[in-house]
Write a protein that holds these residues in place. Structure first.
Motif, PDB file in Angstrom:
ATOM      1  N   THR A 141       4.838  -1.110   8.486  1.00 56.41           N
ATOM      2  CA  THR A 141       5.092   0.145   7.790  1.00 56.41           C
ATOM      3  C   THR A 141       6.588   0.425   7.866  1.00 56.41           C
ATOM      4  N   TYR A 142       7.060   1.232   6.925  1.00 57.23           N
ATOM      5  CA  TYR A 142       8.496   1.458   6.782  1.00 57.23           C
ATOM      6  C   TYR A 142       8.869   2.914   7.023  1.00 57.23           C
ATOM      7  N   ARG A 143      10.115   3.108   7.464  1.00 55.20           N
ATOM      8  CA  ARG A 143      10.646   4.436   7.749  1.00 55.20           C
ATOM      9  C   ARG A 143      10.978   5.146   6.440  1.00 55.20           C
ATOM     10  N   GLY A 144      10.556   6.397   6.328  1.00 52.34           N
ATOM     11  CA  GLY A 144      10.887   7.206   5.161  1.00 52.34           C
ATOM     12  C   GLY A 144       9.694   7.976   4.632  1.00 52.34           C
ATOM     13  N   ARG A 145       9.992   9.029   3.871  1.00 51.60           N
ATOM     14  CA  ARG A 145       8.944   9.860   3.286  1.00 51.60           C
ATOM     15  C   ARG A 145       9.205  10.169   1.826  1.00 51.60           C
ATOM     16  N   SER A 146       9.947   9.274   1.163  1.00 50.92           N
ATOM     17  CA  SER A 146      10.175   9.386  -0.277  1.00 50.92           C
ATOM     18  C   SER A 146      10.331   7.969  -0.821  1.00 50.92           C
ATOM     19  N   SER A 147      10.136   7.806  -2.112  1.00 44.88           N
ATOM     20  CA  SER A 147      10.271   6.471  -2.720  1.00 44.88           C
ATOM     21  C   SER A 147      11.652   5.886  -2.473  1.00 44.88           C
TER      22      SER A 147
ATOM     23  N   VAL B  37       0.871  -1.182   0.000  1.00 46.04           N
ATOM     24  CA  VAL B  37       0.000   0.000   0.000  1.00 46.04           C
ATOM     25  C   VAL B  37       0.902   1.224   0.000  1.00 46.04           C
ATOM     26  N   ARG B  38       0.742   2.070  -0.999  1.00 42.83           N
ATOM     27  CA  ARG B  38       1.533   3.300  -1.097  1.00 42.83           C
ATOM     28  C   ARG B  38       0.609   4.505  -0.930  1.00 42.83           C
ATOM     29  N   VAL B  39       1.104   5.500  -0.222  1.00 50.23           N
ATOM     30  CA  VAL B  39       0.395   6.769  -0.111  1.00 50.23           C
ATOM     31  C   VAL B  39       1.190   7.789  -0.913  1.00 50.23           C
ATOM     32  N   GLU B  40       0.548   8.363  -1.929  1.00 50.35           N
ATOM     33  CA  GLU B  40       1.216   9.322  -2.808  1.00 50.35           C
ATOM     34  C   GLU B  40       0.490  10.658  -2.801  1.00 50.35           C
ATOM     35  N   LEU B  41       1.269  11.701  -2.872  1.00 52.89           N
ATOM     36  CA  LEU B  41       0.737  13.046  -3.055  1.00 52.89           C
ATOM     37  C   LEU B  41       0.895  13.391  -4.528  1.00 52.89           C
ATOM     38  N   TRP B  42      -0.202  13.723  -5.188  1.00 64.03           N
ATOM     39  CA  TRP B  42      -0.175  14.112  -6.599  1.00 64.03           C
ATOM     40  C   TRP B  42      -0.459  15.615  -6.660  1.00 64.03           C
ATOM     41  N   SER B  43       0.496  16.374  -7.128  1.00 61.26           N
ATOM     42  CA  SER B  43       0.330  17.823  -7.211  1.00 61.26           C
ATOM     43  C   SER B  43      -0.667  18.188  -8.312  1.00 61.26           C
ATOM     44  N   ALA B  44      -1.647  18.977  -7.940  1.00 59.91           N
ATOM     45  CA  ALA B  44      -2.618  19.460  -8.931  1.00 59.91           C
ATOM     46  C   ALA B  44      -2.008  20.548  -9.803  1.00 59.91           C
ATOM     47  N   VAL B  45      -0.918  21.148  -9.348  1.00 56.44           N
ATOM     48  CA  VAL B  45      -0.281  22.237 -10.086  1.00 56.44           C
ATOM     49  C   VAL B  45       0.742  21.704 -11.088  1.00 56.44           C
TER      50      VAL B  45
ATOM     51  N   GLY C 136       1.678  18.199 -11.379  1.00 60.88           N
ATOM     52  CA  GLY C 136       1.498  16.809 -11.754  1.00 60.88           C
ATOM     53  C   GLY C 136       2.532  15.882 -11.126  1.00 60.88           C
ATOM     54  N   GLU C 137       3.465  16.457 -10.358  1.00 57.18           N
ATOM     55  CA  GLU C 137       4.498  15.657  -9.705  1.00 57.18           C
ATOM     56  C   GLU C 137       3.870  14.719  -8.673  1.00 57.18           C
ATOM     57  N   ARG C 138       4.429  13.505  -8.598  1.00 64.80           N
ATOM     58  CA  ARG C 138       3.967  12.507  -7.626  1.00 64.80           C
ATOM     59  C   ARG C 138       5.065  12.266  -6.607  1.00 64.80           C
ATOM     60  N   THR C 139       4.698  12.325  -5.331  1.00 65.26           N
ATOM     61  CA  THR C 139       5.643  12.101  -4.247  1.00 65.26           C
ATOM     62  C   THR C 139       5.091  11.024  -3.332  1.00 65.26           C
ATOM     63  N   GLU C 140       5.845   9.950  -3.165  1.00 64.88           N
ATOM     64  CA  GLU C 140       5.416   8.899  -2.239  1.00 64.88           C
ATOM     65  C   GLU C 140       5.696   9.358  -0.815  1.00 64.88           C
ATOM     66  N   LEU C 141       4.684   9.271   0.050  1.00 64.37           N
ATOM     67  CA  LEU C 141       4.798   9.739   1.424  1.00 64.37           C
ATOM     68  C   LEU C 141       4.939   8.614   2.433  1.00 64.37           C
ATOM     69  N   ALA C 142       4.397   7.445   2.123  1.00 66.90           N
ATOM     70  CA  ALA C 142       4.405   6.337   3.084  1.00 66.90           C
ATOM     71  C   ALA C 142       4.171   5.027   2.340  1.00 66.90           C
ATOM     72  N   ARG C 143       4.545   3.911   3.023  1.00 68.16           N
ATOM     73  CA  ARG C 143       4.361   2.589   2.419  1.00 68.16           C
ATOM     74  C   ARG C 143       4.133   1.559   3.517  1.00 68.16           C
ATOM     75  N   ALA C 144       3.230   0.639   3.231  1.00 66.35           N
ATOM     76  CA  ALA C 144       2.961  -0.483   4.134  1.00 66.35           C
ATOM     77  C   ALA C 144       2.951  -1.763   3.319  1.00 66.35           C
ATOM     78  N   MET C 145       3.248  -2.869   3.995  1.00 65.43           N
ATOM     79  CA  MET C 145       3.178  -4.172   3.353  1.00 65.43           C
ATOM     80  C   MET C 145       2.341  -5.091   4.229  1.00 65.43           C
ATOM     81  N   ILE C 146       1.486  -5.873   3.587  1.00 63.93           N
ATOM     82  CA  ILE C 146       0.635  -6.839   4.282  1.00 63.93           C
ATOM     83  C   ILE C 146       0.970  -8.214   3.722  1.00 63.93           C
ATOM     84  N   HIS C 147       1.386  -9.128   4.609  1.00 71.35           N
ATOM     85  CA  HIS C 147       1.815 -10.473   4.215  1.00 71.35           C
ATOM     86  C   HIS C 147       0.761 -11.493   4.619  1.00 71.35           C
ATOM     87  N   ASN C 148       0.428 -12.393   3.730  1.00 69.13           N
ATOM     88  CA  ASN C 148      -0.434 -13.532   4.040  1.00 69.13           C
ATOM     89  C   ASN C 148       0.407 -14.546   4.820  1.00 69.13           C
TER      90      ASN C 148
END
Length: 91
Positions: A40-46, A4-12, A14-26
């Motif tokens: 969840t993982y440490r960091g605020r960029s891809s 699961v990635r959380v991205e900020l998409w600039s309306a001005v 169009g740049e995309r910046t990944e803010l957070a990431r989680a992984m779910i394992h079966n």
């Protein structure tokens, strides 16, 4: 695994910046009911999140047991995983 990635998409710009990431394992269960571990993982960029995943720099861990995987949409699993890690409170 579900990523699961959380991205900020600039309306001005169009740049995309990944803010957070989680992984779910079966980790087990049946076709209808599953058990999962999440992190969840440490960091605020891809780049930082990629490095954290490689180095296993986990900020939070959680578990979901008995999830009805055939009856519920994947968003239910994501919500349960986040709640199990302490996210979503009134903070």
């Amino acid at each position: 695994m579900i990523v699961v990635r959380v991205e900020l998409w600039s309306a001005v710009t169009g740049e995309r910046t990944e803010l957070a990431r989680a992984m779910i394992h079966n980790v087990g269960g049946t076709l209808d009911v599953g058990d999962y571990e999440a992190e969840t993982y440490r960091g605020r960029s891809s780049d930082a999140l990629d490095a954290a995943m490689r180095a296993r720099q986990v900020t939070r861990r959680g578990k979901v047991t008995g999830h009805r995987r055939q009856a519920l949409h994947v968003w239910h699993l994501v919500g349960k995983a986040l709640a199990s890690m302490g996210y979503g409170g009134q903070g």
